[in-house]
Design an enzyme around this catalytic site. Structure first.
Site, PDB file in Angstrom:
ATOM      1  N   VAL A 193       4.816  -4.910  -4.735  1.00 48.81           N
ATOM      2  CA  VAL A 193       5.521  -5.809  -5.658  1.00 48.81           C
ATOM      3  C   VAL A 193       7.014  -5.495  -5.717  1.00 48.81           C
ATOM      4  O   VAL A 193       7.861  -6.388  -5.646  1.00 48.81           O
ATOM      5  CB  VAL A 193       4.888  -5.734  -7.065  1.00 48.81           C
ATOM      6  CG1 VAL A 193       5.800  -6.328  -8.121  1.00 48.81           C
ATOM      7  CG2 VAL A 193       3.574  -6.483  -7.068  1.00 48.81           C
ATOM      8  N   LYS A 244       9.442   7.393   1.834  1.00 47.71           N
ATOM      9  CA  LYS A 244       9.506   5.932   1.790  1.00 47.71           C
ATOM     10  C   LYS A 244      10.956   5.474   1.727  1.00 47.71           C
ATOM     11  O   LYS A 244      11.390   4.589   2.466  1.00 47.71           O
ATOM     12  CB  LYS A 244       8.752   5.461   0.537  1.00 47.71           C
ATOM     13  CG  LYS A 244       8.277   4.033   0.597  1.00 47.71           C
ATOM     14  CD  LYS A 244       7.499   3.658  -0.664  1.00 47.71           C
ATOM     15  CE  LYS A 244       6.010   3.692  -0.457  1.00 47.71           C
ATOM     16  NZ  LYS A 244       5.238   3.066  -1.523  1.00 47.71           N
ATOM     17  N   GLU A 247       4.004 -10.441 -12.510  1.00 50.61           N
ATOM     18  CA  GLU A 247       4.185 -10.961 -11.143  1.00 50.61           C
ATOM     19  C   GLU A 247       2.875 -11.589 -10.658  1.00 50.61           C
ATOM     20  O   GLU A 247       1.817 -10.998 -10.821  1.00 50.61           O
ATOM     21  CB  GLU A 247       4.613  -9.811 -10.213  1.00 50.61           C
ATOM     22  CG  GLU A 247       4.921 -10.239  -8.802  1.00 50.61           C
ATOM     23  CD  GLU A 247       5.851 -11.446  -8.760  1.00 50.61           C
ATOM     24  OE1 GLU A 247       6.970 -11.377  -9.285  1.00 50.61           O
ATOM     25  OE2 GLU A 247       5.435 -12.488  -8.196  1.00 50.61           O
ATOM     26  N   PHE A 248       2.969 -12.758 -10.037  1.00 44.24           N
ATOM     27  CA  PHE A 248       1.767 -13.473  -9.591  1.00 44.24           C
ATOM     28  C   PHE A 248       1.685 -13.592  -8.074  1.00 44.24           C
ATOM     29  O   PHE A 248       0.838 -14.316  -7.572  1.00 44.24           O
ATOM     30  CB  PHE A 248       1.722 -14.866 -10.231  1.00 44.24           C
ATOM     31  CG  PHE A 248       1.650 -14.814 -11.731  1.00 44.24           C
ATOM     32  CD1 PHE A 248       0.436 -14.610 -12.382  1.00 44.24           C
ATOM     33  CD2 PHE A 248       2.801 -14.937 -12.496  1.00 44.24           C
ATOM     34  CE1 PHE A 248       0.373 -14.543 -13.770  1.00 44.24           C
ATOM     35  CE2 PHE A 248       2.746 -14.877 -13.886  1.00 44.24           C
ATOM     36  CZ  PHE A 248       1.530 -14.675 -14.529  1.00 44.24           C
ATOM     37  N   ARG A 289       0.876 -13.138  -4.195  1.00 46.45           N
ATOM     38  CA  ARG A 289      -0.346 -12.695  -3.507  1.00 46.45           C
ATOM     39  C   ARG A 289       0.050 -11.959  -2.244  1.00 46.45           C
ATOM     40  O   ARG A 289       0.919 -12.440  -1.500  1.00 46.45           O
ATOM     41  CB  ARG A 289      -1.203 -13.902  -3.093  1.00 46.45           C
ATOM     42  CG  ARG A 289      -1.795 -14.666  -4.247  1.00 46.45           C
ATOM     43  CD  ARG A 289      -2.249 -16.038  -3.782  1.00 46.45           C
ATOM     44  NE  ARG A 289      -1.134 -16.809  -3.243  1.00 46.45           N
ATOM     45  CZ  ARG A 289      -1.242 -18.003  -2.668  1.00 46.45           C
ATOM     46  NH1 ARG A 289      -2.421 -18.556  -2.529  1.00 46.45           N
ATOM     47  NH2 ARG A 289      -0.177 -18.651  -2.213  1.00 46.45           N
ATOM     48  N   GLU A 290      -0.564 -10.808  -2.005  1.00 50.70           N
ATOM     49  CA  GLU A 290      -0.291 -10.127  -0.744  1.00 50.70           C
ATOM     50  C   GLU A 290      -0.716 -11.049   0.396  1.00 50.70           C
ATOM     51  O   GLU A 290      -1.711 -11.757   0.288  1.00 50.70           O
ATOM     52  CB  GLU A 290      -1.070  -8.813  -0.676  1.00 50.70           C
ATOM     53  CG  GLU A 290      -0.469  -7.761  -1.580  1.00 50.70           C
ATOM     54  CD  GLU A 290      -1.259  -6.458  -1.592  1.00 50.70           C
ATOM     55  OE1 GLU A 290      -1.969  -6.169  -0.626  1.00 50.70           O
ATOM     56  OE2 GLU A 290      -1.148  -5.741  -2.606  1.00 50.70           O
ATOM     57  N   CYS A 334      -5.620  -5.301  -7.191  1.00 52.13           N
ATOM     58  CA  CYS A 334      -5.413  -5.959  -8.491  1.00 52.13           C
ATOM     59  C   CYS A 334      -6.693  -6.389  -9.198  1.00 52.13           C
ATOM     60  O   CYS A 334      -6.955  -5.914 -10.303  1.00 52.13           O
ATOM     61  CB  CYS A 334      -4.492  -7.167  -8.311  1.00 52.13           C
ATOM     62  SG  CYS A 334      -2.819  -6.675  -7.876  1.00 52.13           S
ATOM     63  N   LYS A 363      -9.172  -3.670 -10.711  1.00 55.04           N
ATOM     64  CA  LYS A 363      -8.590  -2.841 -11.777  1.00 55.04           C
ATOM     65  C   LYS A 363      -8.172  -3.697 -12.987  1.00 55.04           C
ATOM     66  O   LYS A 363      -8.291  -3.263 -14.125  1.00 55.04           O
ATOM     67  CB  LYS A 363      -7.428  -1.995 -11.244  1.00 55.04           C
ATOM     68  CG  LYS A 363      -6.071  -2.647 -11.330  1.00 55.04           C
ATOM     69  CD  LYS A 363      -4.952  -1.680 -11.015  1.00 55.04           C
ATOM     70  CE  LYS A 363      -3.655  -2.419 -10.731  1.00 55.04           C
ATOM     71  NZ  LYS A 363      -3.135  -3.240 -11.801  1.00 55.04           N
TER      72      LYS A 363
HETATM   73  N1  NAD Z   1       0.024  -5.741  -5.062  1.00 53.59           N
HETATM   74  C1  NAD Z   1      -0.023  -6.948  -5.597  1.00 53.59           C
HETATM   75  O1  NAD Z   1      -0.378  -7.945  -4.954  1.00 53.59           O
HETATM   76  C2  NAD Z   1       0.374  -7.160  -7.031  1.00 53.59           C
HETATM   77  C3  NAD Z   1       0.587  -8.464  -7.503  1.00 53.59           C
HETATM   78  C4  NAD Z   1       0.979  -8.631  -8.828  1.00 53.59           C
HETATM   79  C5  NAD Z   1       1.121  -7.536  -9.662  1.00 53.59           C
HETATM   80  N2  NAD Z   1       0.894  -6.270  -9.169  1.00 53.59           N
HETATM   81  C6  NAD Z   1       1.093  -5.133 -10.073  1.00 53.59           C
HETATM   82  O2  NAD Z   1       2.349  -4.539  -9.764  1.00 53.59           O
HETATM   83  C7  NAD Z   1       2.286  -3.124  -9.967  1.00 53.59           C
HETATM   84  C8  NAD Z   1       2.676  -2.402  -8.684  1.00 53.59           C
HETATM   85  O3  NAD Z   1       1.722  -2.734  -7.695  1.00 53.59           O
HETATM   86  P1  NAD Z   1       1.963  -2.398  -6.159  1.00 53.59           P
HETATM   87  O4  NAD Z   1       0.824  -3.001  -5.419  1.00 53.59           O
HETATM   88  O5  NAD Z   1       3.337  -2.760  -5.794  1.00 53.59           O
HETATM   89  O6  NAD Z   1       1.825  -0.800  -6.207  1.00 53.59           O
HETATM   90  P2  NAD Z   1       2.267   0.247  -5.084  1.00 53.59           P
HETATM   91  O7  NAD Z   1       1.399   1.417  -5.278  1.00 53.59           O
HETATM   92  O8  NAD Z   1       2.307  -0.432  -3.754  1.00 53.59           O
HETATM   93  O9  NAD Z   1       3.780   0.618  -5.474  1.00 53.59           O
HETATM   94  C9  NAD Z   1       4.135   1.405  -6.551  1.00 53.59           C
HETATM   95  C10 NAD Z   1       5.320   2.243  -6.140  1.00 53.59           C
HETATM   96  O10 NAD Z   1       5.832   2.920  -7.286  1.00 53.59           O
HETATM   97  C11 NAD Z   1       6.306   4.200  -6.868  1.00 53.59           C
HETATM   98  N3  NAD Z   1       6.448   5.082  -8.031  1.00 53.59           N
HETATM   99  C12 NAD Z   1       5.489   5.644  -8.800  1.00 53.59           C
HETATM  100  N4  NAD Z   1       6.064   6.417  -9.766  1.00 53.59           N
HETATM  101  C13 NAD Z   1       7.393   6.313  -9.619  1.00 53.59           C
HETATM  102  C14 NAD Z   1       8.515   6.860 -10.288  1.00 53.59           C
HETATM  103  N5  NAD Z   1       8.359   7.676 -11.326  1.00 53.59           N
HETATM  104  N6  NAD Z   1       9.749   6.545  -9.863  1.00 53.59           N
HETATM  105  C15 NAD Z   1       9.917   5.710  -8.811  1.00 53.59           C
HETATM  106  N7  NAD Z   1       8.885   5.156  -8.129  1.00 53.59           N
HETATM  107  C16 NAD Z   1       7.650   5.457  -8.515  1.00 53.59           C
HETATM  108  C17 NAD Z   1       5.265   4.639  -5.854  1.00 53.59           C
HETATM  109  O11 NAD Z   1       5.741   5.652  -5.001  1.00 53.59           O
HETATM  110  C18 NAD Z   1       4.983   3.326  -5.115  1.00 53.59           C
HETATM  111  O12 NAD Z   1       5.832   3.179  -3.986  1.00 53.59           O
HETATM  112  C19 NAD Z   1       0.858  -2.827 -10.428  1.00 53.59           C
HETATM  113  O13 NAD Z   1       0.838  -2.810 -11.823  1.00 53.59           O
HETATM  114  C20 NAD Z   1       0.072  -4.028  -9.910  1.00 53.59           C
HETATM  115  O14 NAD Z   1      -1.060  -4.283 -10.662  1.00 53.59           O
HETATM  116  C21 NAD Z   1       0.529  -6.057  -7.872  1.00 53.59           C
END
Ligand code: NAD
Length: 440
Positions: free
Chosen positions: A11, A35, A158-159, A161-162, A267, A270
């Site tokens: 995201v 990263k 955020e909505f 979709r991967e 998503c 969880k």
């Molecule tokens: N993946 C999706 O399709 C999607 C869609 C909508 C919403 N979301 C939500 O968005 C959020 C993030 O999801 P994601 O899939 O991007 O997760 P992700 O695990 O891919 O990314 C999270 C990132 O945060 C970093 N991080 C953690 N702690 C940190 C800190 N203290 N300082 C800086 N960086 C830090 C991690 O290293 C990681 O790179 C979640 O709550 C998820 O539910 C995800």
């Protein structure tokens, strides 16, 4: 506008790249130094169609930067999005440790007004907790002055979709903003103005609920279709025709009404769990969602039972797996149904050969004893059956004659009904889809 994004995962990275593409200057922060190193070299750390190209362009235009310092991003930005992970705890609660940690670090670095925006998916009332955390951790000079604290908290779920994340971000059905002040509303509206989309303005708690409710509703639609697939098998109906017949009704809609091997990903599982827990803690038993979750688990088990039944003896057989990622066009393996299904088949003594167009690297860290192959034909080599777990376009284009020749016996279990229009029986296969009237 100067924007900071904390958490550069699926995201955070997509949001950062897209926000810079619509005119903002963005610094994306992650505490994973490896990263950040890669990102600074201009390498996208996830696979997402179009992401690498857009990222390269924005870096060249000097609109997109990467850092490992929340302090730096806070000082440079007026608006800071929190986009860190919110995984499940063992009891299903959302684990908000990362969110709290980031909120605290932002607070400690604040030197002027900031708008802190939750983009991570969080349970209702997290906004209030973030506000409290920030107040507690503000630098001394702000605490000392007896005036209102120089920040706002907002929610902007955020909505995307991967697999189609860039397109989704750039052309959203709507943008939801949860705010408690006019200033926060104006800032967020300005950020999203270039997208020319419908903006729903509400308070923070309602915005938080909108996200959980949306994902839970989509998961419910999938579980409904999966439950239908079981009934269709029992009575000899075809779930594809049933859902097609339903989907044309505008009140129902065809999207997400697809029977398969159950939802997965980072998503839905969880978020459904977290919504059930939030309801429980608030005094409501969300039976409906508990059934959604249970149906999803049963669907995977039913698919494995079908394979076991048709193969008769699984022990020692070679099973070819097409697709490992939780859905096509992503390399994301989080909660992918393939993990559960392959583990169950291995536990029965099956030998697994597998291919995924993008998720092989992640998969190699997850699976033990799996032979990874370069393509579908490699997977089919000597297999007693082929199982489709992800509906990648590449697998639609298969040369079935070639596939059949490579297999020990021509049997296909199509967990995504990918080959619904190819008459595989005529091509000499024993073919089993989902909910096509086949008892499991
Ligand atoms: N993946 C999706 O399709 C999607 C869609 C909508 C919403 N979301 C939500 O968005 C959020 C993030 O999801 P994601 O899939 O991007 O997760 P992700 O695990 O891919 O990314 C999270 C990132 O945060 C970093 N991080 C953690 N702690 C940190 C800190 N203290 N300082 C800086 N960086 C830090 C991690 O290293 C990681 O790179 C979640 O709550 C998820 O539910 C995800």
């Amino acid at each position: 506008m100067n924007i900071g994004i904390i958490g550069t995962g699926y995201v955070g990275l997509v949001s950062g790249v897209c926000l810079s593409a619509i005119g903002h200057t963005v610094v994306c922060v992650d505490n994973d130094k490896e990263k950040v190193k890669k990102l600074r070299k201009g390498i996208a750390t996830i696979y997402e169609p179009g992401l690498q190209e857009l990222m390269t362009k924005q870096i060249k235009r000097k609109k997109l930067f990467f850092s490992d310092s929340i302090k730096e991003a806070t000082k440079r930005s007026q608006v800071i999005f929190i986009a860190v992970g919110t995984p499940s705890k063992k009891n299903g609660d959302a684990d908000l440790t990362y969110v709290e940690n980031v909120a605290r670090q932002i607070a400690e670095s604040m030197d002027s007004y900031k708008l802190i925006v939750e983009k991570s998916t969080v349970p209702a009332e997290t906004g209030k907790r973030i506000e409290h955390t920030i107040k507690l951790n503000l630098p001394k000079q702000f605490k000392a002055r007896n005036r209102s604290v120089p920040f706002d908290v907002a929610s902007n779920p955020e909505f995307l979709r991967e697999g189609s994340a860039i397109a989704d971000f750039m052309n959203p059905d709507r943008v939801v903003i949860g705010v408690e002040s006019k200033k926060a509303e104006e800032l967020l509206k300005e950020i999203y103005k270039p997208l020319k989309t419908k903006i729903i303005v509400t308070n923070i708690t309602s915005a938080e609920i909108i996200k959980h409710a949306s994902n839970s509703f989509l998961a419910t639609k999938i579980s409904f279709a999966n439950a239908l697939s079981q009934i269709c098998n029992l009575v000899g109906a075809d779930v594809l025709k049933v859902t097609e017949g339903m989907g044309y009704d505008k009140r129902i809609g065809a999207s997400f009404l697809n029977a398969g091997i159950g939802f997965g990903g980072s998503c839905f599982p969880k978020d459904v769990d977290a919504f059930i827990r939030l309801s429980e803690k608030s005094g409501y038993d969300f039976h409906l969602l508990r059934a959604v979750r249970q149906t999803n688990e049963e669907q995977k088990a039913a698919f494995v039972r079908l394979i076991e039944d048709k193969l008769w003896i699984v022990k020692g057989k070679t099973i070819g797996v097409l697709g490992l990622a939780f859905k096509p066009n992503t390399d994301d393996m989080r909660n992918a149904p393939s993990v559960d299904i392959i583990n169950r088949l291995q536990a029965e003594g099956a030998k697994i050969r597998a291919h995924d167009p993008q998720a092989m690297e992640h998969s190699k860290k997850i699976f033990k004893g799996v032979t990874f192959c370069n393509d579908a034909y490699g997977v089919a080599k000597g297999s007693d059956c082929v199982v489709v777990l992800t509906e990648w376009e590449e697998f639609r284009q298969i040369d079935f004659q070639r596939l059949r020749k490579a297999m020990r016996q021509p049997m296909i279990f199509d967990g995504r009904n990918l080959y619904k229009n190819d008459n595989l029986v005529e091509l000499g296969f024993e073919y089993y889809g989902i909910g096509r009237g086949e008892k499991s």
